[in-house]
Design an enzyme around this catalytic site. Structure first.
Site, PDB file in Angstrom:
ATOM      1  N   GLU A  56     -18.820  37.816  57.818  1.00 24.91           N
ATOM      2  CA  GLU A  56     -17.607  38.354  57.208  1.00 24.91           C
ATOM      3  C   GLU A  56     -16.931  39.291  58.197  1.00 24.91           C
ATOM      4  O   GLU A  56     -17.585  40.146  58.795  1.00 24.91           O
ATOM      5  CB  GLU A  56     -17.933  39.100  55.907  1.00 24.91           C
ATOM      6  CG  GLU A  56     -16.809  39.907  55.319  1.00 24.91           C
ATOM      7  CD  GLU A  56     -15.545  39.091  55.054  1.00 24.91           C
ATOM      8  OE1 GLU A  56     -14.452  39.561  55.412  1.00 24.91           O
ATOM      9  OE2 GLU A  56     -15.678  37.979  54.490  1.00 24.91           O
TER      10      GLU A  56
ATOM     11  N   ASP B  21     -14.840  29.129  53.097  1.00 25.38           N
ATOM     12  CA  ASP B  21     -13.954  29.410  51.968  1.00 25.38           C
ATOM     13  C   ASP B  21     -12.881  30.359  52.491  1.00 25.38           C
ATOM     14  O   ASP B  21     -13.063  31.567  52.534  1.00 25.38           O
ATOM     15  CB  ASP B  21     -14.758  30.042  50.827  1.00 25.38           C
ATOM     16  CG  ASP B  21     -13.895  30.332  49.609  1.00 25.38           C
ATOM     17  OD1 ASP B  21     -12.724  29.923  49.592  1.00 25.38           O
ATOM     18  OD2 ASP B  21     -14.395  30.989  48.676  1.00 25.38           O
TER      19      ASP B  21
ATOM     20  N   GLY C  21     -20.253  36.245  46.496  1.00 27.29           N
ATOM     21  CA  GLY C  21     -20.725  35.432  45.382  1.00 27.29           C
ATOM     22  C   GLY C  21     -21.286  34.090  45.819  1.00 27.29           C
ATOM     23  O   GLY C  21     -22.412  33.724  45.466  1.00 27.29           O
ATOM     24  N   LYS C  22     -20.511  33.331  46.594  1.00 25.56           N
ATOM     25  CA  LYS C  22     -20.995  32.030  47.061  1.00 25.56           C
ATOM     26  C   LYS C  22     -22.168  32.205  48.008  1.00 25.56           C
ATOM     27  O   LYS C  22     -23.119  31.406  48.002  1.00 25.56           O
ATOM     28  CB  LYS C  22     -19.870  31.261  47.754  1.00 25.56           C
ATOM     29  CG  LYS C  22     -18.720  30.854  46.843  1.00 25.56           C
ATOM     30  CD  LYS C  22     -17.700  30.047  47.606  1.00 25.56           C
ATOM     31  CE  LYS C  22     -16.452  29.799  46.770  1.00 25.56           C
ATOM     32  NZ  LYS C  22     -15.671  31.060  46.565  1.00 25.56           N
TER      33      LYS C  22
ATOM     34  N   ASP D 279     -15.674  37.968  63.413  1.00 27.60           N
ATOM     35  CA  ASP D 279     -14.436  37.232  63.230  1.00 27.60           C
ATOM     36  C   ASP D 279     -14.753  35.741  63.269  1.00 27.60           C
ATOM     37  O   ASP D 279     -15.222  35.223  64.282  1.00 27.60           O
ATOM     38  CB  ASP D 279     -13.450  37.606  64.343  1.00 27.60           C
ATOM     39  CG  ASP D 279     -12.101  36.938  64.192  1.00 27.60           C
ATOM     40  OD1 ASP D 279     -11.980  35.972  63.414  1.00 27.60           O
ATOM     41  OD2 ASP D 279     -11.144  37.373  64.869  1.00 27.60           O
TER      42      ASP D 279
ATOM     43  N   CYS E 158      -9.226  28.935  47.121  1.00 26.15           N
ATOM     44  CA  CYS E 158      -8.904  29.230  45.726  1.00 26.15           C
ATOM     45  C   CYS E 158      -7.391  29.102  45.549  1.00 26.15           C
ATOM     46  O   CYS E 158      -6.727  29.991  45.045  1.00 26.15           O
ATOM     47  CB  CYS E 158      -9.380  30.623  45.334  1.00 26.15           C
ATOM     48  SG  CYS E 158      -9.274  30.891  43.545  1.00 26.15           S
TER      49      CYS E 158
ATOM     50  N   ALA F  56     -17.682  35.021  54.195  1.00 26.19           N
ATOM     51  CA  ALA F  56     -18.594  35.212  53.065  1.00 26.19           C
ATOM     52  C   ALA F  56     -18.172  36.263  52.049  1.00 26.19           C
ATOM     53  O   ALA F  56     -18.698  36.277  50.935  1.00 26.19           O
ATOM     54  CB  ALA F  56     -19.996  35.570  53.589  1.00 26.19           C
ATOM     55  N   GLY F  57     -17.263  37.172  52.400  1.00 24.86           N
ATOM     56  CA  GLY F  57     -16.935  38.231  51.457  1.00 24.86           C
ATOM     57  C   GLY F  57     -16.216  37.710  50.213  1.00 24.86           C
ATOM     58  O   GLY F  57     -15.463  36.737  50.300  1.00 24.86           O
TER      59      GLY F  57
END
Length: 472
Positions: free
Chosen positions: A313, A356, A293-294, A339, A409, A289-290
């Protein structure tokens, strides 16, 4: 041409003390931080600009020039190095890095801005006197006078091979990307010369600042009241600041009701939230999650449906950023430091899972131009086991009938389709969902069933997303 050590003058006219130019000195400081500490300019530059403006040294035009000098120099660093190398009589590795930074800043002013030649050279020499000493300033002066003999296009014609002889090396020098990245992006994009040239050119453009109005906490109408604000292209929660600006000065951003988030990142979260489910829709997971934003957007969307988001995270400092982003969410949520490859939750606990994963970041070179010069092909091998491990966790964590979103990304095929294909073989009771209908109105999403966004097509980072349903 040799770089001479600095020597004090002992005869002649009184020695004039160099005058410190705060704009160019600040730009030099950022470049040194990037080079010495592997810092990222987008993290180093903003606090320095705030400090300079608070002290009265800078106005808005100064801040804009400093920003252009930093990002423009970093984007074109590889090509500027080749041009400078053609103007000195030794390998660049024998030139001290601080001297190269001054030369790169000077080269960008000469070849990448409208600053007059005499002003670009004299300002660079004065900076060299301040940070390097008089001897090296003479070296800088001599080199930049050679650089100034041609414009950028003429230099590229001199140092780059013809396109027909070596297309990838030609494009690498014209558009200032390492050759291996040009090759990887071209493989992912497909097609002929026009498309890859447009993509590489887009990587060298200054991206707009994009905001997200977090549902239940802010609205796009509120954000559209800001100066030079226009609606996003694709996300119903996006607002673009067409002239940049300082997002932290906007009250909704300061309070966390809105955030800074690329529109591609928003679309990834929206696609996962829009994916059709069979059965309950109460428990959502953001497994990586870090910095949040999402997770903040997902938590707000979950709250509208009465669902709960668990944001996980691994890194404690990034988990704190996630908690800050989610603070004030209208519905319940939980943030844990864990983890993702060894999760503390039970298998099959979630209806929707976003993973992500960490990656090379080749999809965000507009925002982190220095990353293109740092990344190496061997980095792919380092990320591969982690990416597969995290997707394995995601598929184990979702219930039968639930959906997983695998996102990166990076458009590199080794980080996108290769990872998904490997895990689908390991989990035969899964199926790919056509993600394209989940983003109505967004064009050119590819042949499916996965999605690849592109800077030159969608104006977003090059985000990749595959939606996978657990069938048994």
């Amino acid at each position: 041409m040799s770089e001479q050590p600095s020597r004090p003058r002992t005869t002649g006219k009184p020695h004039r003390r160099p005058k410190k130019d705060p704009v160019r000195f600040l730009a030099f400081e950022v470049l040194r931080a990037v080079d010495e500490r592997d810092a990222y300019a987008n993290l180093v530059l903003p606090p320095l600009l705030r400090k300079a403006r608070a002290s009265g040294d800078f106005d808005g035009r100064d801040a804009a020039l400093a920003t252009e000098l930093v990002y423009g120099t970093l984007r074109r660093q590889g090509t500027y190095d080749e041009i400078v190398a053609a103007c000195v009589d030794r390998p660049l590795r024998e030139v001290d890095p601080p001297v190269l930074d001054v030369l790169s800043l000077g080269a960008h002013q000469l070849l990448g801005t409208r600053i007059p030649t005499h002003a670009a050279v004299s300002a660079s020499v004065e900076l060299a006197r301040v940070v390097l000493g008089d001897g090296r300033a003479k070296f800088v002066n001599a080199v930049l006078r050679k650089v100034a003999q041609h414009d950028f296009d003429t230099w590229v014609e001199k140092i780059a091979p013809p396109y027909d002889d070596d297309p990838e090396d030609h494009l690498a020098l014209v558009h200032s990307h390492p050759r291996w990245i040009v090759s990887a992006l071209w493989d992912s994009l497909g097609g002929g010369r026009a498309g890859i040239e447009e993509l590489l050119a887009a990587d060298n453009e200054r991206p707009e600042v994009t905001l997200v109005a977090r549902p239940g906490r802010s609205t796009t109408d509120e954000l559209l009241g800001e100066e030079a604000a226009v609606a996003g292209r694709w996300s119903p929660y996006a607002v673009r600041l067409t002239e940049g600006g300082e997002p932290g000065a906007i009250e909704a951003v300061r309070s966390g009701r809105a955030g800074v988030q690329d529109e591609g990142s928003q679309l990834v979260a929206l696609a996962l939230a829009n994916a059709p489910l069979e059965g309950a829709d109460a428990h959502w997971l953001d497994g990586c999650a870090g910095p949040g934003g999402k997770a903040a957007l997902l938590a707000a969307l979950a709250a509208e449906r009465g669902a709960v988001l668990l944001a996980s995270e691994k890194q404690p400092h990034r988990a704190r950023l996630v908690a800050k982003a989610l603070a004030g969410n209208p519905g319940p949520y939980q943030v844990v430091t864990a983890d993702g490859t060894r999760p503390p939750w039970r298998p099959g606990s979630f209806d929707r899972v976003l993973m992500d994963v960490p990656c090379t970041g080749l999809g965000a070179l507009r925002r982190r131009p220095e990353a293109r010069w740092r990344r190496k092909t061997e980095d792919l091998d380092g990320f591969a086991p982690l990416q597969r491990g995290l997707l394995r966790t995601a598929l184990e964590s979702v219930r039968v009938g639930g959906v997983v979103g695998y996102a990166t990304c990076s458009p590199h095929l080794a980080e996108t389709r290769a990872v998904v294909a490997d895990l689908l073989k390991q989990f035969p009771q899964t199926e790919l969902v056509d993600a394209r209908p989940l983003l109505p109105g967004v064009p050119a999403l590819g042949d499916g069933p996965d999605i690849q966004l592109w800077p030159h097509v969608h104006g977003t980072d090059a985000m990749y997303l595959a939606i996978i349903r657990r069938t048994g």
